[in-house]
Design a protein around this motif. Structure first.
Motif, PDB file in Angstrom:
ATOM      1  N   CYS A  15       0.893  -1.224  -0.121  1.00 51.86           N
ATOM      2  CA  CYS A  15       0.035   0.018  -0.059  1.00 51.86           C
ATOM      3  C   CYS A  15       1.100   1.287   0.076  1.00 51.86           C
ATOM      4  O   CYS A  15       0.753   2.107  -0.727  1.00 51.86           O
ATOM      5  CB  CYS A  15      -0.916  -0.111   1.216  1.00 51.86           C
ATOM      6  SG  CYS A  15      -2.060  -1.138   1.167  1.00 51.86           S
ATOM      7  N   ALA A  16       1.928   1.301   0.725  1.00 45.31           N
ATOM      8  CA  ALA A  16       2.692   2.541   0.805  1.00 45.31           C
ATOM      9  C   ALA A  16       3.483   2.650  -0.313  1.00 45.31           C
ATOM     10  O   ALA A  16       3.550   3.944  -0.598  1.00 45.31           O
ATOM     11  CB  ALA A  16       3.807   2.197   2.192  1.00 45.31           C
ATOM     12  N   GLY A  42      14.135   3.287   1.696  1.00 47.65           N
ATOM     13  CA  GLY A  42      12.680   3.635   0.822  1.00 47.65           C
ATOM     14  C   GLY A  42      12.379   2.003   0.802  1.00 47.65           C
ATOM     15  O   GLY A  42      12.714   1.275   1.529  1.00 47.65           O
ATOM     16  N   ILE A  43      11.330   1.826   0.073  1.00 51.24           N
ATOM     17  CA  ILE A  43      10.735   0.348   0.027  1.00 51.24           C
ATOM     18  C   ILE A  43      10.845   0.399  -1.569  1.00 51.24           C
ATOM     19  O   ILE A  43      10.656   0.935  -2.531  1.00 51.24           O
ATOM     20  CB  ILE A  43       9.045   0.735   0.245  1.00 51.24           C
ATOM     21  CG1 ILE A  43       8.864   1.160   1.833  1.00 51.24           C
ATOM     22  CG2 ILE A  43       8.567  -0.557  -0.170  1.00 51.24           C
ATOM     23  CD1 ILE A  43       7.291   1.235   2.046  1.00 51.24           C
ATOM     24  N   GLU A  44      11.287  -1.080  -1.739  1.00 49.92           N
ATOM     25  CA  GLU A  44      11.700  -1.703  -3.009  1.00 49.92           C
ATOM     26  C   GLU A  44      10.394  -2.542  -3.322  1.00 49.92           C
ATOM     27  O   GLU A  44      10.058  -3.550  -2.735  1.00 49.92           O
ATOM     28  CB  GLU A  44      12.906  -2.555  -2.979  1.00 49.92           C
ATOM     29  CG  GLU A  44      14.082  -1.567  -2.905  1.00 49.92           C
ATOM     30  CD  GLU A  44      15.242  -2.503  -3.026  1.00 49.92           C
ATOM     31  OE1 GLU A  44      15.419  -3.497  -3.296  1.00 49.92           O
ATOM     32  OE2 GLU A  44      16.239  -2.007  -2.772  1.00 49.92           O
ATOM     33  N   LEU A  45       9.660  -2.094  -4.568  1.00 53.06           N
ATOM     34  CA  LEU A  45       8.586  -2.971  -4.834  1.00 53.06           C
ATOM     35  C   LEU A  45       8.968  -3.435  -6.232  1.00 53.06           C
ATOM     36  O   LEU A  45       9.480  -2.877  -7.119  1.00 53.06           O
ATOM     37  CB  LEU A  45       7.428  -1.964  -5.278  1.00 53.06           C
ATOM     38  CG  LEU A  45       6.323  -2.509  -5.729  1.00 53.06           C
ATOM     39  CD1 LEU A  45       5.362  -3.653  -4.894  1.00 53.06           C
ATOM     40  CD2 LEU A  45       5.265  -1.593  -6.042  1.00 53.06           C
ATOM     41  N   ARG A  53      11.957   1.951  -6.486  1.00 57.61           N
ATOM     42  CA  ARG A  53      12.158   2.285  -5.207  1.00 57.61           C
ATOM     43  C   ARG A  53      11.135   3.518  -4.740  1.00 57.61           C
ATOM     44  O   ARG A  53      11.137   4.271  -5.652  1.00 57.61           O
ATOM     45  CB  ARG A  53      13.628   2.386  -4.937  1.00 57.61           C
ATOM     46  CG  ARG A  53      13.951   3.122  -3.642  1.00 57.61           C
ATOM     47  CD  ARG A  53      15.220   3.326  -3.607  1.00 57.61           C
ATOM     48  NE  ARG A  53      15.729   3.878  -2.292  1.00 57.61           N
ATOM     49  CZ  ARG A  53      15.858   5.143  -2.142  1.00 57.61           C
ATOM     50  NH1 ARG A  53      15.747   6.041  -3.213  1.00 57.61           N
ATOM     51  NH2 ARG A  53      16.233   5.740  -0.931  1.00 57.61           N
ATOM     52  N   THR A  54      10.598   3.324  -3.620  1.00 54.94           N
ATOM     53  CA  THR A  54       9.892   4.865  -3.339  1.00 54.94           C
ATOM     54  C   THR A  54      10.241   5.095  -2.109  1.00 54.94           C
ATOM     55  O   THR A  54      10.795   4.469  -1.056  1.00 54.94           O
ATOM     56  CB  THR A  54       8.313   4.358  -3.205  1.00 54.94           C
ATOM     57  OG1 THR A  54       8.080   3.264  -2.252  1.00 54.94           O
ATOM     58  CG2 THR A  54       7.722   3.932  -4.625  1.00 54.94           C
ATOM     59  N   VAL A  55      10.273   6.334  -1.871  1.00 57.67           N
ATOM     60  CA  VAL A  55      10.650   7.035  -0.478  1.00 57.67           C
ATOM     61  C   VAL A  55       9.567   7.453   0.179  1.00 57.67           C
ATOM     62  O   VAL A  55       8.513   8.113  -0.248  1.00 57.67           O
ATOM     63  CB  VAL A  55      11.436   8.450  -0.859  1.00 57.67           C
ATOM     64  CG1 VAL A  55      11.799   9.007   0.581  1.00 57.67           C
ATOM     65  CG2 VAL A  55      12.455   8.099  -1.630  1.00 57.67           C
ATOM     66  N   VAL A  56       9.532   6.908   1.434  1.00 58.69           N
ATOM     67  CA  VAL A  56       8.429   7.016   2.250  1.00 58.69           C
ATOM     68  C   VAL A  56       9.031   7.414   3.920  1.00 58.69           C
ATOM     69  O   VAL A  56      10.114   7.159   4.139  1.00 58.69           O
ATOM     70  CB  VAL A  56       7.627   5.942   2.436  1.00 58.69           C
ATOM     71  CG1 VAL A  56       6.649   5.476   1.240  1.00 58.69           C
ATOM     72  CG2 VAL A  56       8.444   4.641   3.224  1.00 58.69           C
ATOM     73  N   ASP A  57       8.151   8.310   4.760  1.00 58.62           N
ATOM     74  CA  ASP A  57       8.882   8.399   6.205  1.00 58.62           C
ATOM     75  C   ASP A  57       8.128   7.025   6.872  1.00 58.62           C
ATOM     76  O   ASP A  57       7.184   6.436   6.509  1.00 58.62           O
ATOM     77  CB  ASP A  57       7.951   9.749   6.491  1.00 58.62           C
ATOM     78  CG  ASP A  57       8.411   9.814   8.014  1.00 58.62           C
ATOM     79  OD1 ASP A  57       9.545   9.457   8.380  1.00 58.62           O
ATOM     80  OD2 ASP A  57       7.775  10.614   8.739  1.00 58.62           O
ATOM     81  N   HIS A 130      12.528  -4.048   3.690  1.00 61.19           N
ATOM     82  CA  HIS A 130      12.204  -2.685   3.171  1.00 61.19           C
ATOM     83  C   HIS A 130      11.936  -3.120   1.529  1.00 61.19           C
ATOM     84  O   HIS A 130      11.677  -2.409   0.611  1.00 61.19           O
ATOM     85  CB  HIS A 130      13.218  -1.647   3.116  1.00 61.19           C
ATOM     86  CG  HIS A 130      14.422  -2.335   2.123  1.00 61.19           C
ATOM     87  ND1 HIS A 130      15.566  -3.052   2.652  1.00 61.19           N
ATOM     88  CD2 HIS A 130      14.904  -1.669   1.174  1.00 61.19           C
ATOM     89  CE1 HIS A 130      16.494  -3.174   1.847  1.00 61.19           C
ATOM     90  NE2 HIS A 130      16.133  -2.549   0.802  1.00 61.19           N
ATOM     91  N   ALA A 131      11.619  -4.549   1.271  1.00 63.16           N
ATOM     92  CA  ALA A 131      11.325  -5.092   0.015  1.00 63.16           C
ATOM     93  C   ALA A 131      10.188  -5.903  -0.067  1.00 63.16           C
ATOM     94  O   ALA A 131      10.051  -6.923   0.850  1.00 63.16           O
ATOM     95  CB  ALA A 131      12.556  -5.709  -0.683  1.00 63.16           C
TER      96      ALA A 131
END
Length: 299
Positions: A15-16, A42-45, A53-57, A130-131
């Motif tokens: 979701c993130a 970040g999160i690796e999708l 890769r997306t950057v989230v808090d 994170h993946a």
């Protein structure tokens, strides 16, 4: 929108990743180490063979005001989250849990928050802190748990991605029941037999056991359209043939399963209706033994 996502598992990260394309995302994790890793990497999708890769808090400890909070933790972790949510100012909260046992908890929960519930039809597997791999493209269907809950913001969640659509519905109970039926037919058997979803229909003995669980569940839920529903269960097995169910993943990793949220909920309903459910009872007791055995072996 400013969205907080509670839970750093596969669905939380999924979701993130997608919602971060159009919204400001904060993901709340139980462990400080995971939050630190997400902030750093970040999160690796991974979806359709490509990795983004997306950057989230990422934070620990629930706090702040959000346009929407999305709760993705599993059922056995939910009570602790409800206790934390009770300390927050009034806001919108969407619950995305497997099974239906959480509806009983939400009914009893005395809160001023606006509550929503939904089902996740995606397949996802957490690889690291994170993946995440998006193993099956589906929908998230959601709606208001209370009639007074406002849904004027629903259009803002519709266009996250072609691979990640959130569809608003007022028939959420029917949606949850049909997802519960799929879950109870596939998850317990794959966990007990240690097989992928597709083997439940390629092996006649496994398919017979699945059909018996289906018949008991349809009776307990008082569902009509049995032929359509069975065809739907079989189609899910085909579509996710190479997938490991979430319950099998939990057993393999020595984690507590969602047995109570899925099988336990149905057995509670069966008891109130004086319905005999020998297959579901066997599934429940066998999974309980396997959970304890796995937990002990991983200590």
């Amino acid at each position: 929108m400013k969205i907080g996502i509670i839970g750093g598992g596969a669905i939380g990260m999924l979701c993130a990743s997608y919602l971060s394309k159009h919204h400001e995302i904060t993901i709340f994790t139980r462990r400080k180490e995971q939050a630190e890793e997400m902030r750093a990497s970040g999160i690796e999708l991974t979806v359709r063979g490509q990795t983004f890769r997306t950057v989230v808090d990422a934070q620990t400890g629930l706090k702040g005001m959000y346009d929407l909070l999305i709760v993705t933790v599993k059922y056995h972790q939910l009570q602790d989250v409800l206790n934390e949510l009770s300390t927050l100012p009034r806001q919108r909260i969407l619950f995305l849990q497997n099974g239906m046992a959480h509806l009983l908890d939400l009914t009893k929960w005395k809160t001023a928050h606006q509550l929503y519930v939904g089902v996740v039809e995606h397949g996802a597997m957490k690889m690291t802190d994170h993946a995440v791999i998006h193993t099956g493209i589906g929908l998230i269907k959601w709606g208001p748990f209370h009639h007074e809950a406002s849904a004027e913001f629903s259009h803002e969640l519709e266009g996250a991605s072609d691979d990640f659509k959130m569809v608003f519905t007022t028939e959420w109970k029917k949606v949850l029941e049909e997802k519960l039926l799929v879950n109870v037919c596939i998850n317990p058997l794959t966990a007990l037999l240690h097989v992928k979803n597709g083997e439940l229909i390629s092996n006649p003995s496994y398919e017979h056991m699945m059909k018996c669980a289906f018949d008991e569940s349809v009776s307990i839920l008082q569902m009509s359209e049995k032929e359509r529903l069975w065809a739907h269960v079989v189609s899910i097995c085909h579509k996710t043939a190479d997938n490991q169910s979430s319950m099998l993943q939990d057993i393999v990793r020595g984690r507590q399963t969602e047995r109570k949220a899925i099988v336990g909920y149905l057995l509670t309903k069966a008891q109130t209706q004086a319905i005999h459910a020998p297959y579901l009872t066997f599934f429940n007791r066998s999974l309980e033994v396997l959970e304890k055995k796995q937990t002990k072996s991983f200590e």
